[in-house]
Design an enzyme around this catalytic site. Structure first.
Site, PDB file in Angstrom:
ATOM      1  N   GLY A  31      -1.925  14.540  58.386  1.00  0.00           N
ATOM      2  CA  GLY A  31      -1.932  13.224  57.750  1.00  0.00           C
ATOM      3  C   GLY A  31      -3.087  13.030  56.797  1.00  0.00           C
ATOM      4  N   HIS A  37      -1.181  18.081  49.983  1.00  0.00           N
ATOM      5  CA  HIS A  37      -0.036  18.008  50.907  1.00  0.00           C
ATOM      6  C   HIS A  37       1.248  17.742  50.137  1.00  0.00           C
ATOM      7  CE1 HIS A  37      -3.370  16.354  53.597  1.00  0.00           C
ATOM      8  NE2 HIS A  37      -2.949  17.414  54.270  1.00  0.00           N
ATOM      9  N   GLN A  61      -7.031  21.852  68.450  1.00  0.00           N
ATOM     10  CA  GLN A  61      -7.683  22.727  67.474  1.00  0.00           C
ATOM     11  C   GLN A  61      -9.083  22.235  67.094  1.00  0.00           C
ATOM     12  OE1 GLN A  61      -4.335  21.972  64.636  1.00  0.00           O
ATOM     13  NE2 GLN A  61      -5.920  21.976  63.059  1.00  0.00           N
ATOM     14  N   GLY A 147      -0.589  25.569  53.060  1.00  0.00           N
ATOM     15  CA  GLY A 147      -1.427  25.616  51.855  1.00  0.00           C
ATOM     16  C   GLY A 147      -2.370  26.807  51.887  1.00  0.00           C
ATOM     17  N   LYS A 149      -5.232  26.769  50.729  1.00  0.00           N
ATOM     18  CA  LYS A 149      -6.587  26.264  50.981  1.00  0.00           C
ATOM     19  C   LYS A 149      -7.078  26.750  52.357  1.00  0.00           C
ATOM     20  CE  LYS A 149      -9.916  23.093  51.368  1.00  0.00           C
ATOM     21  NZ  LYS A 149      -9.563  22.435  52.611  1.00  0.00           N
TER      22      LYS A 149
END
Ligand code: PAF
Length: 286
Positions: A31, A37, A61, A147, A149
């Site tokens: 989110g 995103h 995590q 992604g 990233k």
């Protein structure tokens, strides 16, 4: 756009979609959506009939000292952005739904998950792989979009898919950057104005690395020293690591050898905000 928070309902919806021949894409997120995103949503739409965006800040995590409780959240804003971008279903479960009791079974991740990010976040990838496996079993996607990233995460999930034979195709979409080069991240909102300016040094240092390697440098210890020098000269950023890996194996590379591409990765802290970034470096073989 539908919003589903119940696991059973999501699974039955996925079954119905599959039975009617629809291809499902999953974009897993925590989110606080940004253009990074939303670019994954665009990629998902190109590759499927129905796009499911999951929004779940996964506690397993985060280490106890990390930013789970302060992680930015704004579901109302996220759902507007998702709907405007063409998401069909948001899957947004609560903790008690995802983890009704203390877990007994996890996806254990080895080797690659203990270097780089794993050195600083030892339990992180086990938490990520486990929750992504759960999301795959709940959303039943044909395609999942991640992604670049989070390059190490994408590599580990790709290996999870192949090692555990998940019937899911993986797409890894390129990093989206601000105009000044800062990679988009939900955590950028933590940055003070001054840190925000200084953090652009990460992208400049990656470009510097690309220039040095293009000019013929083959020893990555020297590339690392130049990046380090540049970052410390231009910012107060505290570097956790600057590392170079073979993108196919994620093993560390100190010398270019025959490799055509090397992935440069770094993590640094600006104030209390920890940022990561990476870039594929094209190696010159003139
Ligand atoms: O990249 C993220 O946002 C998270 O690690 C993911 C993949 C949604 C799992 O919680």
């Amino acid at each position: 756009m539908k919003i589903i928070s119940d696991i059973f309902k999501m699974q039955r919806t996925a079954d119905d979609l599959r039975a009617s021949g629809k291809k499902i894409a999953l974009v897993p997120t925590m989110g606080y959506l940004h253009e990074g995103h939303l670019s994954l949503v665009d990629e998902a739409k190109k590759n499927a009939d129905v796009v499911v965006l999951s929004i779940y800040v996964n506690p397993s995590q985060f280490a106890p000292h990390e930013d789970l409780s302060t992680y930015p959240r704004d579901f109302a804003r996220d759902s507007k952005l998702a709907e405007a971008r063409g998401v069909d279903i948001i899957f947004a479960p609560e903790d008690k739904v995802m983890y009704p009791e203390k877990e007994l079974v996890f996806v254990e991740t080895e080797e690659v998950s203990h270097i780089l990010e794993g050195e600083f976040r030892p339990t992180h990838f086990k938490g990520v792989a486990s929750v992504v496996a759960k999301l795959f079993n709940i959303v039943k996607p044909h395609v999942a979009v991640f992604g670049q990233k989070d390059a190490q995460q994408a590599f580990i999930i790709r290996r999870m898919v192949s090692d555990l034979n998940f019937d899911v195709s993986m797409i890894v979409a390129p990093i989206v950057r601000e105009e000044d080069g800062l990679a988009l991240s939900s955590r950028n909102v933590y940055l003070s104005e001054e840190n925000r300016k200084e953090a652009t040094v990460l992208y400049r240092s990656l470009n510097l690395a690309q220039q040095i390697v293009r000019d013929g440098e083959r020893q990555f210890t020297r590339v690392r020293s130049e990046m380090l020098r540049h970052i410390t000269a231009e910012s107060q950023g505290k570097i956790d690591y600057i590392s170079f890996v073979n993108p196919d194996t994620f093993t560390r590379v100190e010398e270019a050898g025959a490799l055509k591409r090397v992935l440069a990765l770094l993590a640094a802290r600006f104030g209390r905000t920890r940022l990561i970034d990476n870039m594929f470096l094209e190696v010159s073989h003139k």
